[in-house]
Write a protein that holds these residues in place. Structure first.
Motif, PDB file in Angstrom:
ATOM      1  N   LYS A 136     -43.926  -7.790  35.245  1.00 57.07           N
ATOM      2  CA  LYS A 136     -44.481  -8.306  33.989  1.00 57.07           C
ATOM      3  C   LYS A 136     -45.971  -7.967  33.908  1.00 57.07           C
ATOM      4  O   LYS A 136     -46.495  -7.682  32.836  1.00 57.07           O
ATOM      5  N   ASP A 144     -37.905 -17.433  32.297  1.00 57.02           N
ATOM      6  CA  ASP A 144     -37.434 -18.783  32.644  1.00 57.02           C
ATOM      7  C   ASP A 144     -38.592 -19.670  33.077  1.00 57.02           C
ATOM      8  O   ASP A 144     -38.395 -20.707  33.685  1.00 57.02           O
ATOM      9  N   ILE A 145     -39.811 -19.214  32.786  1.00 50.72           N
ATOM     10  CA  ILE A 145     -40.985 -19.960  33.214  1.00 50.72           C
ATOM     11  C   ILE A 145     -41.986 -19.999  32.061  1.00 50.72           C
ATOM     12  O   ILE A 145     -41.992 -19.102  31.218  1.00 50.72           O
ATOM     13  N   GLY A 175     -32.546 -12.950  37.978  1.00 49.77           N
ATOM     14  CA  GLY A 175     -33.777 -12.295  37.536  1.00 49.77           C
ATOM     15  C   GLY A 175     -34.096 -11.153  38.487  1.00 49.77           C
ATOM     16  O   GLY A 175     -33.690 -11.160  39.643  1.00 49.77           O
ATOM     17  N   THR A 176     -34.806 -10.157  37.990  1.00 41.72           N
ATOM     18  CA  THR A 176     -35.004  -9.006  38.858  1.00 41.72           C
ATOM     19  C   THR A 176     -36.464  -8.734  39.195  1.00 41.72           C
ATOM     20  O   THR A 176     -36.866  -8.795  40.339  1.00 41.72           O
ATOM     21  N   GLY A 224     -45.080 -19.493  31.664  1.00 47.92           N
ATOM     22  CA  GLY A 224     -46.144 -18.502  31.548  1.00 47.92           C
ATOM     23  C   GLY A 224     -46.521 -18.007  32.924  1.00 47.92           C
ATOM     24  O   GLY A 224     -45.755 -18.197  33.877  1.00 47.92           O
ATOM     25  N   LYS A 233     -38.757  -9.346  24.313  1.00 47.23           N
ATOM     26  CA  LYS A 233     -37.957  -9.000  25.489  1.00 47.23           C
ATOM     27  C   LYS A 233     -37.388 -10.288  26.077  1.00 47.23           C
ATOM     28  O   LYS A 233     -38.117 -11.259  26.299  1.00 47.23           O
TER      29      LYS A 233
HETATM   30  P1  ADP Z   1     -36.831 -12.533  33.971  1.00 45.56           P
HETATM   31  O1  ADP Z   1     -35.358 -12.513  34.287  1.00 45.56           O
HETATM   32  O2  ADP Z   1     -37.179 -13.375  32.794  1.00 45.56           O
HETATM   33  O3  ADP Z   1     -37.426 -11.153  33.894  1.00 45.56           O
HETATM   34  P2  ADP Z   1     -37.724 -13.085  36.714  1.00 45.56           P
HETATM   35  O4  ADP Z   1     -36.797 -14.028  37.441  1.00 45.56           O
HETATM   36  O5  ADP Z   1     -37.688 -11.643  37.054  1.00 45.56           O
HETATM   37  O6  ADP Z   1     -37.553 -13.332  35.155  1.00 45.56           O
HETATM   38  O7  ADP Z   1     -39.236 -13.610  36.892  1.00 45.56           O
HETATM   39  C1  ADP Z   1     -39.608 -14.947  36.610  1.00 45.56           C
HETATM   40  C2  ADP Z   1     -39.909 -15.680  37.913  1.00 45.56           C
HETATM   41  O8  ADP Z   1     -41.093 -15.174  38.525  1.00 45.56           O
HETATM   42  C3  ADP Z   1     -40.224 -17.149  37.745  1.00 45.56           C
HETATM   43  O9  ADP Z   1     -39.064 -17.938  37.647  1.00 45.56           O
HETATM   44  C4  ADP Z   1     -41.028 -17.485  39.005  1.00 45.56           C
HETATM   45  O10 ADP Z   1     -40.229 -18.064  40.004  1.00 45.56           O
HETATM   46  C5  ADP Z   1     -41.505 -16.135  39.518  1.00 45.56           C
HETATM   47  N1  ADP Z   1     -42.952 -16.076  39.723  1.00 45.56           N
HETATM   48  C6  ADP Z   1     -43.564 -15.494  40.775  1.00 45.56           C
HETATM   49  N2  ADP Z   1     -44.907 -15.601  40.690  1.00 45.56           N
HETATM   50  C7  ADP Z   1     -45.180 -16.278  39.551  1.00 45.56           C
HETATM   51  C8  ADP Z   1     -46.407 -16.690  38.900  1.00 45.56           C
HETATM   52  N3  ADP Z   1     -47.622 -16.434  39.411  1.00 45.56           N
HETATM   53  N4  ADP Z   1     -46.313 -17.340  37.712  1.00 45.56           N
HETATM   54  C9  ADP Z   1     -45.092 -17.582  37.161  1.00 45.56           C
HETATM   55  N5  ADP Z   1     -43.911 -17.228  37.740  1.00 45.56           N
HETATM   56  C10 ADP Z   1     -43.930 -16.575  38.923  1.00 45.56           C
END
Ligand code: ADP
Length: 258
Positions: free
Chosen positions: A219, A172-173, A212-213, A175, A7
């Motif tokens: 997740k 974008d992170i 990002g949403t 883990g 994904k």
């Molecule tokens: P994607 O578009 O990949 O689904 P999102 O932007 O919805 O990603 O979610 C990723 C973001 O969630 C990260 O960039 C981070 O800022 C945020 N986030 C919030 N809590 C956490 C956490 N405990 N660990 C990692 N990221 C977190």
């Protein structure tokens, strides 16, 4: 893992300047094509339709009105598939677009149809199914009857349905951290999570980027579904999709939910 679902999130596909990240898509096409050629079954679940649509239509902020979001997604989905199509063609692969809704869970006939489609597509040698929620027929974010909620949970449901060994979630992170690293700079990466307990849920902070949403909450919901079915999920950074090779060769990458 012989059957994997990947994904990719909006925050990985769309850069902050609203431009689509072609480099990531090309690399992803390379990685998934070579896995497929190695005999693995691969399904891609891709977000990004609204983000791509915003870029095409020159819209700066995500529309609030649901009907507007649906229209933007319709434009973006076409553009996104065109980009995937070209990227995968470079490696001799075709893509099959699967737009699905919650009907596949609620209605046995829809369930059977989507399972049959998956089976046929997965049995094709040079084809990768690309799944997204059918935004134009799902009613609203709050309507749990027709909508999955987000692609995080959709990807977990797909992983359950096709009985894959592993879901790789590219974000974008790097883990899952002990807290949102955007707000808590010394937050620590958690390498392995075996249970989604209240402490873990509390560690999931708000949304990351403007595109990002779901953030981490959706997740974790996805991870819960994966664990319930005794499957595995890896959450990691998608900036270099070649990381998928490392994951499949057993290297510790990102956060493993197991
Ligand atoms: P994607 O578009 O990949 O689904 P999102 O932007 O919805 O990603 O979610 C990723 C973001 O969630 C990260 O960039 C981070 O800022 C945020 N986030 C919030 N809590 C956490 C956490 N405990 N660990 C990692 N990221 C977190």
């Amino acid at each position: 893992a012989d059957r994997i679902v990947v994904k990719i999130g909006t925050s990985t596909l769309i850069r902050q300047n609203s431009k689509i990240n072609l480099k990531v898509i090309k690399k992803l096409a390379h990685v998934l094509s070579s896995l497929k050629k190695d005999g693995k079954d691969v399904v891609l679940v891709s977000s990004g339709a609204i983000g791509v649509g915003m870029g095409v239509l020159g819209i700066d902020t995500r529309p609030i009105k649901i009907s507007k979001q649906q229209a933007v997604a319709a434009v973006g989905q076409a553009e996104l598939m065109q980009i995937y199509n070209e990227a995968f063609h470079e490696y001799g692969m075709s893509v099959g677009q699967m737009l699905i809704t919650r009907d596949i869970i609620d209605y046995p006939e829809s369930h059977t149809n989507v399972m049959n489609s998956f089976q046929e597509l997965l049995s094709m040698e040079n084809t990768i199914p690309i799944v997204n929620e059918n935004d134009t027929v799902t009613v609203s974010e709050l309507d749990h009857h027709t909508k999955f909620g987000d692609n995080d949970q959709l990807s977990a449901i797909v992983t359950n349905l096709v009985d894959a060994d592993l879901l790789i979630m590219l974000s974008d992170i790097d883990g899952f951290y002990s807290a949102n690293p955007l707000k808590v700079p010394d937050a620590k990466l958690i390498d392995q999570i075996t249970k989604i307990n209240p402490d873990i849920i509390a560690a999931a902070g708000g949304h990351g980027t403007k595109f990002g949403t779901g953030g981490m909450t959706t997740k974790l919901k996805a991870a819960e579904l994966i664990l319930k079915h005794n499957q595995q999920m890896v959450l990691t950074n998608g900036k270099n999709p070649e990381v998928i090779f490392n994951i499949l060769s057993g290297e510790p990458v990102g956060t493993l939910f197991t």
